[in-house]
Design an enzyme around this catalytic site. Structure first.
Site, PDB file in Angstrom:
ATOM      1  N   ASP A 104      -0.407   0.267  -4.291  1.00 32.61           N
ATOM      2  CA  ASP A 104      -0.051   1.201  -3.221  1.00 32.61           C
ATOM      3  C   ASP A 104      -0.902   0.960  -1.983  1.00 32.61           C
ATOM      4  O   ASP A 104      -2.061   0.562  -2.087  1.00 32.61           O
ATOM      5  CB  ASP A 104      -0.262   2.640  -3.736  1.00 32.61           C
ATOM      6  CG  ASP A 104       0.380   3.663  -2.831  1.00 32.61           C
ATOM      7  OD1 ASP A 104       0.090   4.855  -3.009  1.00 32.61           O
ATOM      8  OD2 ASP A 104       1.174   3.273  -1.955  1.00 32.61           O
ATOM      9  N   HIS A 121       2.754  -6.041   3.476  1.00 33.18           N
ATOM     10  CA  HIS A 121       3.369  -6.451   2.205  1.00 33.18           C
ATOM     11  C   HIS A 121       2.960  -7.871   1.819  1.00 33.18           C
ATOM     12  O   HIS A 121       2.730  -8.160   0.641  1.00 33.18           O
ATOM     13  CB  HIS A 121       4.895  -6.338   2.303  1.00 33.18           C
ATOM     14  CG  HIS A 121       5.377  -4.907   2.378  1.00 33.18           C
ATOM     15  ND1 HIS A 121       4.929  -3.932   1.534  1.00 33.18           N
ATOM     16  CD2 HIS A 121       6.273  -4.317   3.218  1.00 33.18           C
ATOM     17  CE1 HIS A 121       5.521  -2.779   1.837  1.00 33.18           C
ATOM     18  NE2 HIS A 121       6.327  -2.982   2.850  1.00 33.18           N
ATOM     19  N   LEU A 215      -1.930 -15.086 -20.231  1.00 29.84           N
ATOM     20  CA  LEU A 215      -1.620 -13.758 -19.706  1.00 29.84           C
ATOM     21  C   LEU A 215      -0.111 -13.543 -19.587  1.00 29.84           C
ATOM     22  O   LEU A 215       0.624 -14.432 -19.173  1.00 29.84           O
ATOM     23  CB  LEU A 215      -2.245 -13.613 -18.313  1.00 29.84           C
ATOM     24  CG  LEU A 215      -1.858 -12.373 -17.511  1.00 29.84           C
ATOM     25  CD1 LEU A 215      -2.680 -11.188 -17.942  1.00 29.84           C
ATOM     26  CD2 LEU A 215      -2.032 -12.615 -16.021  1.00 29.84           C
TER      27      LEU A 215
END
Lengths: 333, 275
Positions: A104, A121, A215
């Site tokens: 956020d 962004h 991962l």
């Protein structure tokens, strides 16, 4: 989430004194028929063991050596997490298996700097890539990032289109990084509403990295926690209709097996990090976050770097985790 | 060892090599002793440094606790202006999540509810995973006095004129288990009922199903978590989409001032509810 809305940041969430937690095999998969209820005798104040101090000195000395960063990462020869030295203060046996992140603050980050929202962004995308690399390096098994919510479609069309384009770019970067760093990629959320080109790129990336064993990076795109629960209801109803299961088989445990996150080895996050100072989970993994440690950070996501991740992991490692000490029973409360 | 002569610079004599080697060995032993002494001193020094560090950190946290206690007292006594006028209308529904072991401290829970009632909170949802507070709800209600169960509060009661606090008691079984039951209900209603068209389950359909099995649909605006862990301990997941979550520490160290501060902080937050 790359495009969560702007809101007034609340005052900083001050932390209560750290409490020492015992070593326990970390397992984020909580089902009702598991009871992990060890309680640590609380120690109000920070406690670091003496051997760690020497480790601090050693790791600081080794950190000063140039070129270590590049030595660790080389094409196809990534050191396993066991071999990579962890930052000072982190213990390998206490690393969370599954970290979830609500990314956020990208827009606010850009607005604070007088930059266009798109720059925010982009910066968030870079921060996400770096976060994935660090988690992969330090032995986190699953990383889920909240990139786009079902509620974000009402954002300005230009911003949404830009985000879809950015997701394509980031996915391509992920593909390359994943091949080099041995991580896999999955996408959760309602993909039917995503652009076709993005879906194709995502599918290709998932396929290309499928065989990797490191991962597991999960990107939540057009995702909603309620949507996740609803799609399970739909699924189980269809399964019962098709005779695959009986109505009495619709239990909480069976429900959990049908959630979108079930494809990961550790479906329930151990740690949730949310940036930008907001203290809510915003419809993200509602079901899965029952016993997840919540860590709220004031910084905007593009500013969330290695030091902040170390702090988050360190905070996690010093907390008690009891998983509610809950054992499922048939008694009604 | 072969013996051969070496010219001694100090004495101007040829000194046997063996004596020189002995001297060198003696010197080495001395050096070793010194190094050993340095190592021992270093260890003691490190230990001392360690103890001092612990002491400093201990004093720091003690000081922080004192400051927090003073701050809490000042807030609860109304000396801080900004905490005096709380906009309680923003907190329509408050959730209190308590660790089940701590939930046995019913006197503390009652004290907390009294504080909330004094602040002006009208609706509170009390949650602990094991349903401890549910078991003690009659006792809690009786000791609290002006409290009613949420299900007894009729729609016609205007919230603003409410002179009592409405309480809802919830446990883990009202969360995930309830959703599973609701899924069963949806299957019965939409898939078993003859040729009825099978709908796509939406949020409103789910809400109806949850209501039908007795679950409250209200989403808390603010959730205060009391206990050692910073998680919501399985609070009904369906209801906390945009709930602000604040960890308050352990129930035994709860303070009225901290409560007021947390509520005040929440009232300053601008919620966009995901839009």
């Amino acid at each position: 989430m790359l495009s969560l809305p702007f809101s007034c940041p609340p005052p900083k969430n001050t932390l209560s004194p750290f409490q020492k937690k015992p070593f326990s095999p970390s397992s984020s998969s909580v089902t009702c028929d598991r009871a992990i209820g060890k309680r640590n005798k609380s120690n109000s104040y920070l406690s670091i063991s003496l051997p760690k101090l020497s480790k601090v000195l050693v790791s600081e000395a080794s950190n000063a050596m140039p070129g270590d960063e590049e030595k660790e990462i080389s094409a196809g020869t990534m050191d396993s997490p066991e071999e990579v030295e962890l930052p000072a203060g982190l213990r390998r046996e206490l690393m969370p298996n599954h970290v979830a992140v609500i990314m956020d603050g990208n827009r606010r980050w850009a607005l604070e700097r007088g930059l266009p929202v798109e720059q925010g962004h982009r910066a968030g995308g870079q921060a996400m890539t770096e976060l994935t690399r660090l988690c992969s390096k330090w032995g986190v098994k699953v990383l889920t990032v909240f990139a786009f919510s079902t509620e974000n479609w009402i954002r300005p069309k230009e911003e949404v289109d830009f985000l879809m384009m950015l997701f394509e770019e980031v996915t391509k970067t992920f593909s390359e990084e994943g091949a080099r760093l041995n991580f896999r990629l999955s996408v959760i959320g309602d993909k039917s509403k995503l652009p076709k080109s993005l879906n194709q790129i995502l599918a290709r990336a998932e396929q290309a990295l499928k065989a990797n064993s490191g991962l597991h990076a999960v990107i939540a795109l057009n995702y909603s926690g309620r949507y996740d629960i609803l799609q399970v209801c739909q699924k189980v109803a269809n399964h019962v209709k098709d005779g695959l299961i009986q109505p009495e088989d619709i239990t909480q445990s069976m429900f959990e097996e049908q959630l979108e996150t079930t494809g990961t080895k550790y479906p329930n996050p151990d740690l949730l990090i949310r940036t930008s100072g907001e203290h809510r989970i915003s419809n993200f993994m509602l079901w899965q976050l029952a016993y997840t440690e919540l860590y709220f950070v004031e910084k905007m996501f593009p500013d969330f770097g290695e030091t902040d991740l170390i702090e988050a992991l360190s905070s996690f490692q010093q907390r008690q985790r009891r998983y509610g000490g809950y054992k499922y029973s048939t008694s009604t409360n | 060892m072969s013996i051969y002569h070496v010219y001694d610079l100090n004495r101007g004599l040829n000194v046997p090599k063996r004596r020189t080697n002995c001297r060198i060995m003696g010197l080495g032993a001395e050096v070793q002793k010194v190094l050993h002494w340095i190592a021992q001193s270093g260890k003691i020094g490190l230990c001392l440094l360690w103890i001092i560090l612990h002491l400093i950190i201990g004093i720091w946290y003690f000081a922080v606790d004192i400051v927090r206690a003073i701050e809490s007292y000042l807030i609860s006594s109304g000396l801080f202006k900004r905490y005096k006028a709380l906009d309680i209308s923003k907190v329509r529904y408050l959730a209190i999540v308590i660790d089940s072991e701590e939930a046995r401290q019913t006197s503390k829970i009652i004290e907390l509810l009294r504080w909330l009632a004094a602040i002006g909170i009208k609706s509170v949802c009390l949650y602990d995973p094991d349903g401890v507070m549910k078991k003690f709800k009659e006792a809690i209600m009786a000791r609290l006095g002006d409290a009613k169960l949420s299900e007894e509060v009729t729609v016609n009661d205007p919230l603003l004129d409410q002179k009592f606090i409405a309480l809802e008691f919830v446990s883990f079984l009202d969360g995930k288990e309830a959703v599973a039951k609701a899924a069963n209900l949806l299957f019965d209603k939409y898939y078993l009922a003859g040729d009825q068209e099978k709908p796509i389950f939406t949020e409103s359909i789910m809400v109806e199903a949850l209501k039908a099995i007795g679950c409250v649909e209200t989403e808390p605006d603010l959730m205060l978590v009391y206990g050692p862990t910073r998680c919501h301990l399985g609070f009904p997941a369906w209801r906390i989409r945009y709930t602000e979550i604040v960890h308050m520490g352990r129930l035994k160290t709860m303070k009225c001032g901290s409560l007021i501060k947390a509520i005040h902080k929440f009232t300053m937050v601008r919620q966009n509810y995901g839009t």
